[in-house]
Design a protein around this motif. Structure first.
Motif, short mmCIF file in Angstrom:
data_model
loop_
_atom_site.label_atom_id
_atom_site.label_comp_id
_atom_site.label_asym_id
_atom_site.label_seq_id
_atom_site.Cartn_x
_atom_site.Cartn_y
_atom_site.Cartn_z
N GLN A 31 -32.79 -15.10 6.17
CA GLN A 31 -32.07 -16.36 6.05
C GLN A 31 -30.73 -16.23 6.77
O GLN A 31 -30.02 -15.25 6.58
CB GLN A 31 -31.82 -16.72 4.59
CG GLN A 31 -33.08 -17.14 3.85
CD GLN A 31 -33.60 -18.47 4.36
OE1 GLN A 31 -34.55 -18.50 5.13
NE2 GLN A 31 -32.99 -19.56 3.97
N PHE A 32 -30.39 -17.21 7.58
CA PHE A 32 -29.14 -17.21 8.31
C PHE A 32 -28.28 -18.37 7.84
O PHE A 32 -28.80 -19.44 7.52
CB PHE A 32 -29.38 -17.33 9.82
CG PHE A 32 -30.04 -16.13 10.40
CD1 PHE A 32 -29.28 -15.14 10.99
CD2 PHE A 32 -31.42 -15.98 10.36
CE1 PHE A 32 -29.88 -14.01 11.53
CE2 PHE A 32 -32.02 -14.86 10.90
CZ PHE A 32 -31.26 -13.87 11.48
N GLU A 33 -26.99 -18.15 7.83
CA GLU A 33 -26.04 -19.20 7.51
C GLU A 33 -25.29 -19.52 8.79
O GLU A 33 -24.87 -18.61 9.52
CB GLU A 33 -25.08 -18.71 6.43
CG GLU A 33 -24.19 -19.79 5.89
CD GLU A 33 -23.38 -19.30 4.69
OE1 GLU A 33 -22.14 -19.54 4.70
OE2 GLU A 33 -23.95 -18.67 3.79
N LEU A 34 -25.09 -20.80 9.05
CA LEU A 34 -24.41 -21.22 10.28
C LEU A 34 -22.97 -20.72 10.29
O LEU A 34 -22.23 -20.91 9.33
CB LEU A 34 -24.42 -22.75 10.41
CG LEU A 34 -23.68 -23.28 11.64
CD1 LEU A 34 -24.42 -22.92 12.92
CD2 LEU A 34 -23.49 -24.78 11.54
N LEU A 35 -22.61 -20.10 11.38
CA LEU A 35 -21.22 -19.80 11.67
C LEU A 35 -20.81 -20.83 12.73
O LEU A 35 -21.28 -20.78 13.87
CB LEU A 35 -21.07 -18.38 12.21
CG LEU A 35 -19.66 -17.95 12.63
CD1 LEU A 35 -18.70 -18.01 11.44
CD2 LEU A 35 -19.70 -16.55 13.21
N PRO A 36 -19.97 -21.81 12.36
CA PRO A 36 -19.61 -22.84 13.34
C PRO A 36 -19.08 -22.21 14.64
O PRO A 36 -18.39 -21.19 14.61
CB PRO A 36 -18.52 -23.64 12.62
CG PRO A 36 -18.83 -23.45 11.17
CD PRO A 36 -19.33 -22.03 11.07
N LEU A 37 -19.45 -22.81 15.73
CA LEU A 37 -19.11 -22.26 17.04
C LEU A 37 -17.62 -21.97 17.17
O LEU A 37 -17.23 -20.92 17.67
CB LEU A 37 -19.57 -23.22 18.14
CG LEU A 37 -19.32 -22.78 19.58
CD1 LEU A 37 -19.99 -21.44 19.88
CD2 LEU A 37 -19.80 -23.85 20.54
N GLU A 38 -16.78 -22.89 16.70
CA GLU A 38 -15.34 -22.70 16.85
C GLU A 38 -14.82 -21.54 15.99
O GLU A 38 -13.69 -21.10 16.18
CB GLU A 38 -14.59 -24.00 16.56
CG GLU A 38 -14.70 -24.49 15.14
CD GLU A 38 -15.92 -25.36 14.84
OE1 GLU A 38 -15.85 -26.11 13.86
OE2 GLU A 38 -16.94 -25.28 15.57
N GLN A 39 -15.64 -21.01 15.06
CA GLN A 39 -15.26 -19.87 14.24
C GLN A 39 -15.93 -18.57 14.69
O GLN A 39 -15.79 -17.54 14.04
CB GLN A 39 -15.61 -20.14 12.77
CG GLN A 39 -14.83 -21.29 12.18
CD GLN A 39 -15.30 -21.64 10.79
OE1 GLN A 39 -15.84 -20.81 10.06
NE2 GLN A 39 -15.10 -22.88 10.40
N ASP A 40 -16.67 -18.64 15.80
CA ASP A 40 -17.40 -17.49 16.33
C ASP A 40 -16.74 -17.11 17.66
O ASP A 40 -17.10 -17.63 18.72
CB ASP A 40 -18.86 -17.88 16.54
CG ASP A 40 -19.75 -16.72 16.95
OD1 ASP A 40 -19.24 -15.72 17.49
OD2 ASP A 40 -20.96 -16.84 16.72
#
Length: 147
Positions: free
Chosen positions: A31-40
């Motif tokens: 299971q993966f949780e989204l890491l918002p692009l602006e926080q990656d």
């Protein structure tokens, strides 16, 4: 219509990414949780240092990013899928790439890999990477230059 990215497109790009990124891992047993692009930082820097193209009809439906022949990302909003938009953007990037084109994809992302294979990409390497701290197998795919 495909056009160059403008700074005002950033909110739409972030939205498309948020609605599409986890689809890359649909065939994983984790299971993966989204890491918002602006926080990656790694993926965000890769995007903003790229040449970005957006596909829009009445609104933006997709974007693609590349640095020369390094194809860095291609995301289609769920509402734009199944209409050939991904294929259109891939051809657009390849038309602008000189030499051997490369891209990286989750090993389990079979739909994307099938699309890339239709454009002549072949898997040349398998390696471990991670998304949001979770290890994942990935493939490097290469398309030889035409001619």
């Amino acid at each position: 219509m495909i056009r160059p990215y403008q700074e005002a497109d950033l909110p739409a790009v972030l939205d498309i990414y948020a609605k599409s990124k986890l689809d890359e891992f649909a065939y994983e047993d984790k299971q993966f949780e989204l890491l918002p692009l602006e926080q990656d930082p790694k993926r965000y820097t890769s995007l903003i240092t790229s040449q970005i193209s957006v596909y829009e009809e009445e609104k933006m439906l997709a974007y693609a990013a590349q640095d020369g022949a390094d194809l860095r990302s291609l995301f289609v909003h769920p509402k734009g899928r199944g209409k050939g938009i991904g294929r259109t953007l891939m051809q657009h990037m390849l038309d602008r790439a000189e030499g051997e084109a490369t891209l990286y994809v989750a090993k389990s992302n079979y739909p994307a890999k099938r699309l890339y294979e239709q454009f002549g990409f072949v898997i040349t390497n398998e390696f471990m990477t991670d998304y949001n701290g979770i290890p994942i197998l990935a493939n490097k795919m290469v398309r030889k230059a035409e001619g």
